[in-house]
Design an enzyme around this catalytic site. Structure first.
Site, mmCIF file in Angstrom:
data_model
loop_
_atom_site.group_PDB
_atom_site.id
_atom_site.type_symbol
_atom_site.label_atom_id
_atom_site.label_comp_id
_atom_site.label_asym_id
_atom_site.label_seq_id
_atom_site.Cartn_x
_atom_site.Cartn_y
_atom_site.Cartn_z
ATOM 1 N N SER A 66 18.152 32.971 27.684
ATOM 2 C CA SER A 66 18.133 32.647 29.220
ATOM 3 C C SER A 66 16.477 32.309 29.471
ATOM 4 O O SER A 66 15.513 32.668 28.775
ATOM 5 C CB SER A 66 18.324 34.051 29.818
HETATM 6 N N1 SAH Z 1 20.765 37.409 25.711
HETATM 7 C C1 SAH Z 1 20.542 36.212 24.905
HETATM 8 C C2 SAH Z 1 21.250 35.088 25.513
HETATM 9 C C3 SAH Z 1 22.627 35.047 25.552
HETATM 10 S S1 SAH Z 1 23.642 33.631 25.787
HETATM 11 C C4 SAH Z 1 19.353 35.918 24.540
HETATM 12 O O1 SAH Z 1 18.346 36.725 24.812
HETATM 13 O O2 SAH Z 1 18.978 35.082 23.787
HETATM 14 C C5 SAH Z 1 25.179 34.584 26.115
HETATM 15 C C6 SAH Z 1 25.360 34.871 24.562
HETATM 16 O O3 SAH Z 1 26.812 35.509 24.922
HETATM 17 C C7 SAH Z 1 26.081 33.800 23.647
HETATM 18 O O4 SAH Z 1 25.366 33.980 22.377
HETATM 19 C C8 SAH Z 1 27.644 34.011 23.627
HETATM 20 O O5 SAH Z 1 28.075 33.698 22.302
HETATM 21 C C9 SAH Z 1 27.703 35.452 23.757
HETATM 22 N N2 SAH Z 1 29.039 35.871 24.280
HETATM 23 C C10 SAH Z 1 29.883 35.252 25.244
HETATM 24 N N3 SAH Z 1 31.012 35.893 25.216
HETATM 25 C C11 SAH Z 1 30.885 37.153 24.400
HETATM 26 C C12 SAH Z 1 31.881 38.248 24.178
HETATM 27 N N4 SAH Z 1 32.754 38.285 24.708
HETATM 28 N N5 SAH Z 1 31.307 39.136 23.378
HETATM 29 C C13 SAH Z 1 29.953 38.995 22.773
HETATM 30 N N6 SAH Z 1 29.202 38.058 22.944
HETATM 31 C C14 SAH Z 1 29.649 37.114 23.930
#
Ligand code: SAH
Length: 219
Positions: A66
């Site tokens: 993000s």
């Molecule tokens: N917080 C992260 C950015 C996240 S992007 C950082 O600091 O880099 C969102 C993430 O959520 C992705 O990696 C995606 O694979 C994950 N995601 C999406 N749905 C999910 C679920 N049901 N359970 C766990 N992770 C999930």
């Protein structure tokens, strides 16, 4: 003069912090955490020169790390205290988990891609953030065996509020999550679990990758 690596770019990092302040981030503990955690270790090496620009960047598995302002804003809104156990859903690169680990007692972070979860866990351990535990699994179900959580942060957009997460939230707990259609306008919301039920506050418009059900079938 020797060539500086991006991590030594003090001017860039100072501007990074000034930019966060200018956009309204004021909690000193949040600013300190944003200052301490080296974002260049969480992005792909080819994008290192953009690590302190205020933009989201691509990571593996088609996901994103993000934008720093959004990380700081969500962290500030979450109101993390030193005795809190925090659940993060969507580990991605592990950057947000690292920021939370500077403020909380313990962070549990869950990611549906096993490869992302493993890479993030290794990266966090190498940097010495040893109060973070990364799990590979479906975060829509939360991580029940470690519940309740004083704070929950979801970093992928949910179309509806995941019921399991509300259940795993402690009394007086706060959850921050992006809510809205996967391809449309999303709103960052703050939920507080009080005696009278859940209070919802709408914060800012955001754009997140979707929160998808189940463990990822690909790695
Ligand atoms: N917080 C992260 C950015 C996240 S992007 C950082 O600091 O880099 C969102 C993430 O959520 C992705 O990696 C995606 O694979 C994950 N995601 C999406 N749905 C999910 C679920 N049901 N359970 C766990 N992770 C999930």
């Amino acid at each position: 003069m020797p060539k500086q690596s991006p991590g030594d770019d003090n001017v860039g990092r100072m501007q990074f912090l000034l930019g966060l302040r200018r956009r309204g981030i004021s909690d000193p503990a949040v600013l300190r955490a944003m200052d301490e955690v080296p974002r260049e270790h969480f992005v792909e090496s080819s994008l290192m020169d953009k690590a302190y620009a205020d933009q989201a960047l691509p990571i593996a598995c088609g996901q994103t790390i993000s934008q720093p302002y959004v990380v700081a804003f969500m962290t500030e809104q979450l109101g993390v205290q030193a005795n809190h156990r925090v659940l993060e859903v969507g580990t991605g690169s592990g950057y947000q988990a690292a920021i939370l680990s500077r403020l909380a007692r313990e962070v549990i972070s869950v990611e549906r891609y096993r490869t992302l979860a493993q890479a993030a866990q290794q990266r966090l351990a190498a940097l010495g953030y040893d109060n973070v535990e990364v799990r590979s699994g479906d975060g829509l179900a939360g991580v029940a065996e470690r519940a309740p959580y004083a704070r929950i942060m979801v970093t992928a957009a949910a179309e509806i509020i995941p019921e399991a997460l509300l259940q795993e939230l402690a009394k007086d707990g706060v959850m921050v999550l992006p809510l809205g259609p996967h391809a449309g306008p999303q709103q960052l919301v703050k939920l507080t679990k009080g005696e009278q039920g859940i209070k919802q506050e709408d914060l800012i418009g955001v754009r997140f990758v979707p929160l998808l059900p189940g463990k990822a079938r690909e790695l």
